[in-house]
Design an enzyme around this catalytic site. Structure first.
Site, mmCIF file in Angstrom:
data_model
loop_
_atom_site.group_PDB
_atom_site.id
_atom_site.type_symbol
_atom_site.label_atom_id
_atom_site.label_comp_id
_atom_site.label_asym_id
_atom_site.label_seq_id
_atom_site.Cartn_x
_atom_site.Cartn_y
_atom_site.Cartn_z
ATOM 1 C CD GLU B 295 -2.919 -0.994 2.399
ATOM 2 O OE1 GLU B 295 -2.683 -0.222 3.352
ATOM 3 O OE2 GLU B 295 -3.970 -1.663 2.306
ATOM 4 C CG ASN B 310 -2.302 -5.140 3.802
ATOM 5 O OD1 ASN B 310 -2.015 -4.914 4.971
ATOM 6 N ND2 ASN B 310 -2.938 -4.270 3.046
ATOM 7 N NE ARG B 312 -4.776 -8.622 5.393
ATOM 8 C CZ ARG B 312 -5.358 -7.530 4.914
ATOM 9 N NH1 ARG B 312 -6.082 -7.588 3.824
ATOM 10 N NH2 ARG B 312 -5.223 -6.361 5.504
ATOM 11 C CG PHE B 368 -19.506 9.234 5.668
ATOM 12 C CD1 PHE B 368 -20.323 9.804 4.709
ATOM 13 C CD2 PHE B 368 -18.587 10.022 6.333
ATOM 14 C CE1 PHE B 368 -20.209 11.157 4.404
ATOM 15 C CE2 PHE B 368 -18.472 11.373 6.038
ATOM 16 C CZ PHE B 368 -19.281 11.940 5.075
#
Lengths: 556, 647
Positions: B295, B310, B312, B368
């Site tokens: 990321e 990550n 995974r 939200f």
């Protein structure tokens, strides 16, 4: 917007729709009601120099204004509609046929004989009309005339329409808004109440009777609604009590407000006197129209059948997973009811009282049915005093008016404890048993999970002449739950866990009941709607009679 | 019944059942991702084992798998995170490999180690890589060493709130406090001053402890107005690694992604390559194998900074599958078995555009999206549309409970161009039927047609910037308003006509109101609209279930008379909400900080509610004395339950 397009394509109607969209602050209304805008002093006249025709006109005009513009304004200020406005909303447009517009009270004491104390029609508006085309007799008490108080003439008007309703075979709806007896008339007023009570009793089980309390209703007057089949109330503006807060204070020294003593909340949650409460007059009257559509006109009519747009053979896949894996976990019986009935439309009766049992009206393939279901979400769905009485009264109404009864069973038994025993759970529980046993309408029962002990027998079991009894695969029909049973059967034995497993294997499933024919079939939950619709079709011609009797003797 | 359909029209992958991998795989997860993995296993001819908690015993993933083992009661710590029970399930069923999905044990090195010790293959990277990348502090150091751009910040564990304040001062506000072991936005707080740093530190450590069992925190510079863009990598056990292009995940609320797309409108080929190459070099630096995601935060000048890796399969992996044609689960299984990657970097295409909307059981009108729970009384996925993929693990009748993630499904649409994919998404959202729980489709529907989103002008602050006062629902255009009013009136008339139709023989004849004309008043928002309806034909039948499309509108149709009389109805006095505190969502009470008689200041914390692993601080709406407290720590509360009353 796709939805609109969707709807448009399915509604040819829209194509022909030409609307002008004007946003207006207030709705100018120029209907029948303009007649009520006549001068306030319209009643004050001298009759001598007028022709009969003119006198008729004058009296009619006066009757339409009731107690006059000032009192109408006061009524509106209280957030209440007038007796006539209420009837306009309740009935189909232009369908109201009024009776006894010229009736006046006959009291001559305390200056009541004076012209200005005479109101054509007195303190109630009566007649007949139509709700969605179907005949109904109505009376609407007029609070603007002597506070809606009940005079001899008032009672006579009400009795007249009740008598005719009985003869014709059509329901009676009373809109109650009355301060009580016309004290100036004394015993005549009391006689009037009794005349109405008698007719309420005579009409009971012959035509449906509905009371909508839209203002005060106190003292002896409360017994008329209490005798009718359904009592609805309007929140914040209606009260029902035997004696008001002042008398309560002087007799028992309790401080209580009108609302606490006899408001809609009290009667729909605590006392169980009222069957449902609505937000305001308009909400109540519009809901009453919907409710009326569920009822047959009389005991001579079958349950009404309306056009149905929900496929009768619709599968309900969600039901296959609704009963939780662990038998101790609750679920909402209303989810089952909503899933099965037409278009998820369920008119629940007493939704906030004795919530461990769910009762109400719905339709199956268009036909009105009464739904009774234990509610596992509240007190595990056990039967106690209040839920037994709630269920019993509902079942008897359905039976009296040819409405088939569908019962969903998930009941762990009757609620134990001194409170229940001292309160007479034996006597009250017997009412539900009695009601199911005597009912001769089509009875379909679905055991969704627990059906334990005496409560199993009570809940429309095969033994009480259930016509079709189904069990879901999750059903357990047994004398009691595994733990309790093992403690009795294997008292003192070492390996309780093993014994419990054995009991579960043997009894915690639908087989013991199915092999004996106590349930007709074990069905996949998702097919329940389809099956019930099919069974109702067959049972529509069911004929069953109880032995002749003057009347039965239910354990009251 | 396989309702959780993974319809991937775009896989170019060939499934060769003779390609020897595993005989049986256990999926240590639940919901849509478990279903997703099972789907590929079936194609590859591999038997599957599902694990489930007791409340999930009739869940879709359990029904789809060849075998299922119950691993404990509902709370995740006792079931899906219960390693002993899962290890037993592996032994019991003889599964040769475990796919962990995302979340739960997917990035747990202990679990991977225990599997290794038992000779069971973990379908994911080696424990070394999990450990290195799972720790945000260590991962940053490795990334720096591998010449990956990193965010300025403090590279170590923060001991306490005071140290956090000190470090924050050194880096300069705003700063981000986050859990060292975390991911998915949990245990993450942004602070703009010292006080917020202290508060954030406390919350994050609690949340980190409850979510990951590890309350270590770290602090770094918070990059304002960034985009969140991530690179999917795929690496085998033989030192080969590929980057499968980017996913744009900037539309977030509370650091959780809502709408994702691949590719990003923002990246040019050079930036893409630079990011991809850095991602691959990081993967190589930790000897990564399997699918992973690097990321990045990308600022407005296309500078990008490594955020985390990550280790995974990501929630949003389907959009990468759509544009590359690869089945990532298949790739993971092949890599785990020791196969070499078949593709070269030049084989990885960007074919078309894919958008993913995360459909959640939550109320979009509250921050939200606050979780909502309930039973799906009606549920119908828009699978009859082409180029729509729905990854879900629920079906009609399923319960959305407080125990698990409130995600209902991932709705993915694909098109040759972005416009096509967006158009398809609009259509898919309009045709999605969800009843029984509050869901966020109204918000999703607004996002994907918003001019800023359509033009690609987005950042992680998109939602708060576009809806500064919170999401209020769809604003009707004049045309829509007209259509809505006309529809309401038409439906009202249709219902009126129908309620007069009684079938069968009638003893008392019916006198229906012979109306050819209706005068109606439709109340919409605050306005009252007068409508006239005239009859044109005899059959008005609404034959299709009509689902809301955008937002819910309260419409009330009254006859002219009822509307006229409405002015007399009493105003209902709304509850004084400033003196009562109600739970905004279902959840459990973690802490209650006040007792009756306490004086509280406006904005002071009164209690903390935890739902779906998010902690929410409930604060006083005014300065007052506490009248009564209706909850205690450990209580389970429903939406709207009274928590605390003020005087």
């Amino acid at each position: 917007m796709a939805t609109y397009t969707l709807m448009r394509s399915s509604l040819g109607l829209l194509h022909g729709l030409k609307c002008s969209f004007k946003s207006v602050g207030q709705i100018p209304y120029t209907g029948v009601l303009t007649q009520s805008k006549v001068l306030q002093n319209a009643r004050c006249y001298s009759v001598s120099h007028l022709s009969v025709q003119e006198r008729i006109e004058k009296k009619r005009k006066a009757a339409l204004t009731g107690g006059g513009q000032l009192r109408i304004a006061a009524q509106h200020k209280r957030g209440k509609l007038t007796a006539r406005e209420r009837l306009e909303l309740l009935l189909d447009p232009d369908s109201f046929v009024e009776y006894d517009m010229f009736v006046e009270h006959r009291c001559s004491d305390f200056g009541m004989e004076a012209d200005h104390n005479k109101y054509p029609g007195d303190s109630v508006v009566t007649g007949q009309g139509r709700i969605n085309g179907r005949l109904v007799y109505v009376f609407s008490q007029d609070f603007t005339v002597f506070g809606g108080s009940l005079s001899g003439a008032h009672a006579q008007k009400v009795c007249k329409i009740m008598d005719q309703a009985m003869m014709v075979g059509a329901p009676v709806i009373g809109l109650n808004d009355s301060g009580g007896a016309r004290i100036q008339e004394g015993v005549e007023s009391l006689a009037g109440y009794a005349d109405i009570f008698l007719r309420n009793v005579m009409a009971s089980g012959v035509v449906p009777q509905i009371s909508l309390i839209m203002g005060p209703c106190a003292g002896g007057a409360v017994y008329s609604p209490a005798l009718t089949d359904f009592t609805f109330m309007v929140k914040d503006t209606s009260y029902l009590f035997i004696t008001g807060p002042d008398v309560v204070k002087s007799v028992t020294n309790e401080d209580v407000t009108q609302e606490e003593l006899g408001g809609a909340k009290t009667h729909t949650t605590v006392s169980g006197v009222a069957h449902r409460a609505f937000e305001n007059d308009i909400d109540a009257l519009l809901n009453l129209r919907d409710f009326f559509n569920f009822l047959p006109l009389s005991n001579k009519d079958p349950a009404p059948v309306t056009e149905c747009h929900d496929p009768r053979d619709r599968l309900v896949p969600g039901l296959d997973t609704i009963v939780p894996f662990e038998s101790t976990k609750a679920y909402d019986m209303l989810d089952i009811v909503h899933g099965i009935v037409d278009e998820r439309e369920f008119f629940e009766i007493m939704p906030n009282y004795a919530k461990n049992i769910v009762v109400g009206f719905a339709r199956m393939n268009g036909r009105t049915v009464g739904i009774v279901g234990n509610q596992p979400k509240v007190a595990s769905g056990c039967l106690d005093i209040n839920s037994s009485v709630k269920g019993a009264r509902f079942v008897r109404f359905c039976d009296a008016f040819n409405i088939p009864i569908i019962t969903f069973v998930d009941v762990p038994g009757f609620l134990p404890g001194t409170a229940q025993e001292y309160g007479g759970i034996i006597r009250h529980g017997a009412k539900l048993l009695y009601a199911f046993a005597e009912a001769t309408v089509p009875k379909i029962t679905v055991i969704t999970r627990k059906a334990y002990g005496g409560a199993y027998d009570v809940m429309s079991s095969k033994h009480l002449r259930g016509d079709v009894n189904y069990a879901w695969p999750s059903a357990e029909v047994a004398v009691m739950g595994a733990k309790g049973a093992v403690q009795i059967i294997f008292r003192g034995k070492e390996n309780q866990a093993e014994a419990e497993a054995e009991y579960v294997e043997k009894f915690a499933n639908p087989f013991p009941a199915a092999v004996r024919g106590f349930v007709d079939d074990i069905i996949q939950p998702s097919t329940t709607r389809k099956r019930i619709c099919r069974d109702l079709e067959v049972l529509a011609s069911k004929k069953q009679t109880n032995p002749w009797k003057k009347h039965a003797n239910i354990p009251l | 019944m396989q309702r959780c359909g993974v319809i991937i029209c775009r896989y170019s992958t060939v499934y060769d059942p003779n390609e020897k991998t595993f005989d049986k795989i256990l999926i240590a997860n639940r919901g849509e991702i478990a279903c997703r993995v099972i789907k590929t296993c079936k194609k590859m001819g591999i038997k599957t084992v599902a694990v489930h908690s007791d409340v999930d015993s009739s869940a879709v993933h359990v029904k789809m798998a060849d075998e299922a083992v119950c691993v404990g009661p509902a709370p995740t710590s006792k079931s899906y995170l219960n390693m002993d029970a899962i290890m037993n399930a592996i032994k019991q069923t003889g599964a040769q490999a475990v796919h962990p999905g995302y979340g739960f044990l997917s990035e747990n090195k202990e679990f991977a180690k225990r599997l290794e010790a038992e000779g069971v293959t973990f379908i994911g990277p080696d424990t070394h890589a999990i450990q290195a990348m799972g720790d945000k502090i260590e991962s940053k150091l490795i990334a720096k060493a591998a010449k990956v751009n990193t965010i300025p910040g403090f590279d170590g564990v923060v001991k306490d709130a005071e140290e956090a304040v000190k470090i924050a001062g050194e880096i300069g506000y705003p700063v981000m406090i986050k859990a060292s072991a975390g991911g998915g936005g949990k245990g993450m707080r942004i602070a703009w001053n010292d006080e917020e740093t202290r508060e954030g530190f406390r919350f994050s450590s609690q949340e980190a402890a409850s979510s990951f069992g590890d309350d270590r925190l770290l602090i770094e510079k918070f990059i304002d107005n960034p985009r969140h863009i991530e690179i999917q990598v795929l690496a085998d056990k033989h030192g080969n690694a590929l980057w499968l292009n980017e996913r744009e995940c900037s539309i977030q609320r509370r650091n959780q992604k809502v709408v994702e797309e691949a590719p990003s409108t923002f990246l040019d080929p050079d930036t893409r390559r630079a990011m991809g190459e850095q991602a691959v070099s990081l993967a190589k630096a930790v000897k990564y194998s399997s699918a992973g995601t690097v990321e990045f935060l990308v600022d407005t000048k296309k500078n990008f900074y490594f955020l985390e890796m990550n280790t995974r399969l990501q929630v949003e992996h389907p959009i990468t599958e759509c544009i590359t044609g690869l089945d990532l689960v298949q790739q993971m299984i092949l890599i785990a078995k020791g196969y070499k990657l078949q593709q070269k970097q030049s084989d990885i295409p960007i074919n078309g555009w894919a958008i993913e909307s995360r459909v959640y059981a939550e109320d979009p009108y509250k921050s939200f999206g606050l979780p909502s729970i309930g039973r799906l009384s009606q549920y119908q996925e828009p699978l009859d549309l082409p180029n729509v993929r729905v990854d879900s693990g629920i079906q009609e009748g399923s319960d959305i409970s407080i125990y698990y993630d409130p995600m209902i499904s991932k709705l993915v649409t694909y098109g040759k161009t972005r416009e096509e994919a967006l158009k398809k998404m609009e259509e898919a959202l309009d045709n999605y039927v969800i009843r029984g729980v509050t869901h966020n489709i109204p918000l999703l529907r607004e996002i994907i047609v918003h001019p800023r989103f359509v033009s690609g002008d987005i950042s992680t602050k998109f939602l708060p910037e576009v809806y500064p006062d919170g999401f209020k629902g769809h604003m009707l255009t004049a045309g829509e308003r007209r259509e809505l009013l006309a529809t309401a009136a038409a439906l009202y008339v249709a219902a009126q006509l129908r309620s007069q139709k009684f079938l069968g023989d009638l003893r008392v004849s019916i006198v229906p109101a012979e109306s050819r004309q209706w005068e109606l008043c439709v109340e919409l928002d605050q306005g009252v609209h007068m409508l006239g309806v005239s009859r044109s034909g005899n059959n008005y039948t609404v034959s299709k279930i009509v689902q809301n499309i955008t937002s819910h509108f309260k419409l009330r149709v009254l006859s002219k008379l009822a509307a006229y009389l409405s002015k007399h109805m009493p105003e209902k006095i709304p509850e004084d909400t400033s003196s009562i505190l109600r739970s905004p969502m279902p959840g459990s009470v973690v802490a209650v900080s006040v007792k009756p008689g306490d004086n509280v200041a406006e904005g002071q914390e009164i209690c903390v509610i935890e739902a779906m692993k998010m902690q929410n601080s409930m604060t006083a709406a005014k300065t007052a004395k506490v009248k009564s407290v209706h909850c205690k720590a450990g209580d389970t509360v429903g939406e709207g339950d009274l928590l605390v009353e003020l005087e």
